[in-house]
Enzyme design. Structure first.
Site, PDB file in Angstrom:
ATOM      1  N   LYS A   1       0.842  -1.210   0.000  1.00  0.00           N
ATOM      2  CA  LYS A   1       0.000   0.000   0.000  1.00  0.00           C
ATOM      3  C   LYS A   1       0.868   1.248   0.000  1.00  0.00           C
ATOM      4  O   LYS A   1       2.023   1.237   0.434  1.00  0.00           O
ATOM      5  CB  LYS A   1      -0.962   0.019   1.189  1.00  0.00           C
ATOM      6  CG  LYS A   1      -0.314   0.094   2.584  1.00  0.00           C
ATOM      7  CD  LYS A   1      -0.006   1.502   3.098  1.00  0.00           C
ATOM      8  CE  LYS A   1       0.473   1.497   4.552  1.00  0.00           C
ATOM      9  NZ  LYS A   1       1.564   2.437   4.821  1.00  0.00           N
TER      10      LYS A   1
ATOM     11  N   ASP B   1      -2.943  -1.658  10.160  1.00  0.00           N
ATOM     12  CA  ASP B   1      -3.175  -1.542   8.712  1.00  0.00           C
ATOM     13  C   ASP B   1      -3.843  -2.772   8.104  1.00  0.00           C
ATOM     14  O   ASP B   1      -4.152  -2.770   6.909  1.00  0.00           O
ATOM     15  CB  ASP B   1      -1.824  -1.386   7.975  1.00  0.00           C
ATOM     16  CG  ASP B   1      -1.211  -0.028   8.187  1.00  0.00           C
ATOM     17  OD1 ASP B   1      -1.944   0.904   8.547  1.00  0.00           O
ATOM     18  OD2 ASP B   1       0.017   0.095   7.976  1.00  0.00           O
TER      19      ASP B   1
END
Ligand code: C5P
Length: 293
Positions: free
Chosen positions: A17, A143
């Site tokens: 990401k 996350d």
């Protein structure tokens, strides 16, 4: 996240990401920080294979000898917690082939954990609710929950409250991964809380309009100056990317708590040309990556 059947199990591709926006809103009583972040997955993948193990054991092999393969690895944590919460007697032999660098702000370990949860839910035929998967995800790392809902989302709380956000066109980036890593905990320990936090609104507006010039101008990461203070060699990476903003890139930023940096390009050709120029500077591994809608 891409899941494919293989002999005796599943192969899962776990994406990296990037944070296109990251603001810190405050420090919490539990020691974490409340934040607001816009995260996107990109096509740089770790590969996991999950093969059913009728003995009931959960084991991990990894091609990177520097990573732990015991209970400290987020993949093992995720698998064990799913096994416990579901009560299944089944086991799994996991192999992990790393392509996402560690301590880079690309959330490789978190993505591996999310891939494990989603893959095992399918391999063990558990049909867990999204709430159960998200609860386990949040217990493994801030996350992890994002990766169940990518490719693009606004993340709040300590990162685990995920609001998916639509995009309509691919986003093209040049990514630089310096040879040094940065400790996430150290960066958060040293962050100075802003008096007036910035909001993610401008970034969301740019995405909605498909306005890549505005998006490039709105890129923001509160953690970037902190990481650059802790690891001064990152200044050269920042400067090299900033030097391409205008001619080739719309903006550049450090991802998460570092050490990786990215530049946002208007199209793939510009990203490839930026990568070609950056690769000559010896700043680290350079790649072109894409976030697909
Ligand atoms: O949740 P995760 O294990 O990925 O976080 C790593 C470290 O980063 C935490 O131990 C904490 O020090 C810091 N952190 C934080 N606030 C967040 C996320 C992470 O302080 N929202």
């Amino acid at each position: 996240m891409i899941v494919r059947p293989i002999e005796g199990g599943l192969e899962v591709l776990a994406p990296a990401k990037l944070n296109l926006f990251l603001e810190i809103l405050g420090k919490r009583p539990d020691g974490y920080h409340d934040l607001e972040s816009l995260m996107v997955t990109v096509d740089l993948y770790d590969t996991l294979t999950l093969v059913d193990d009728p003995s009931g054991e959960v084991t991990l092999r990894c091609d990177d000898p520097s990573l732990p393969t015991g209970p400290d690895n987020l993949v093992i944590k995720a698998a064990q917690r799913l096994k416990e919460s579901s009560g299944t007697t089944r086991g799994v032999a996991i192999t992990l082939n790393k392509a996402i660098p560690a301590q880079a702000g690309l959330a490789g370990g978190s993505s591996d954990a999310a891939s494990t949860l989603i893959g095992l839910d399918r391999l063990w035929d558990l049909q867990s609710s999204p709430e159960t998967l998200d609860q386990i995800a949040a217990s493994v790392g801030s996350d992890v929950a994002f990766f169940r809902q990518g490719p693009v989302a606004v993340c709040r709380g300590r990162g685990e409250i995920v609001e998916p956000w639509p995009i309509f066109e691919p986003l093209h980036f040049v990514l630089v991964c310096p040879p040094v890593g940065v400790s996430t905990a150290a960066v958060y320990r040293n962050v100075v809380l802003p008096e007036t936090p910035r909001g993610v609104g401008e970034v969301l507006e740019a995405l909605e309009l498909g306005d890549l010039t505005k998006l490039g101008r709105s890129l923001f990461n509160r953690l970037q100056p902190v990481a650059e203070r802790l690891e001064p060699s990152l200044g050269a990476v920042e400067a090299a990317l900033a030097g391409l903003v205008g001619p080739l890139l719309n903006g550049s930023l450090m991802s998460g708590s570092g050490s990786a940096y990215f530049g946002l390009a208007s199209d793939r050709d510009a990203a490839v040309e930026a990568a070609r120029r950056l690769a000559t500077l010896g700043l680290g591994r350079v790649r072109v990556v894409t976030c697909d809608p």
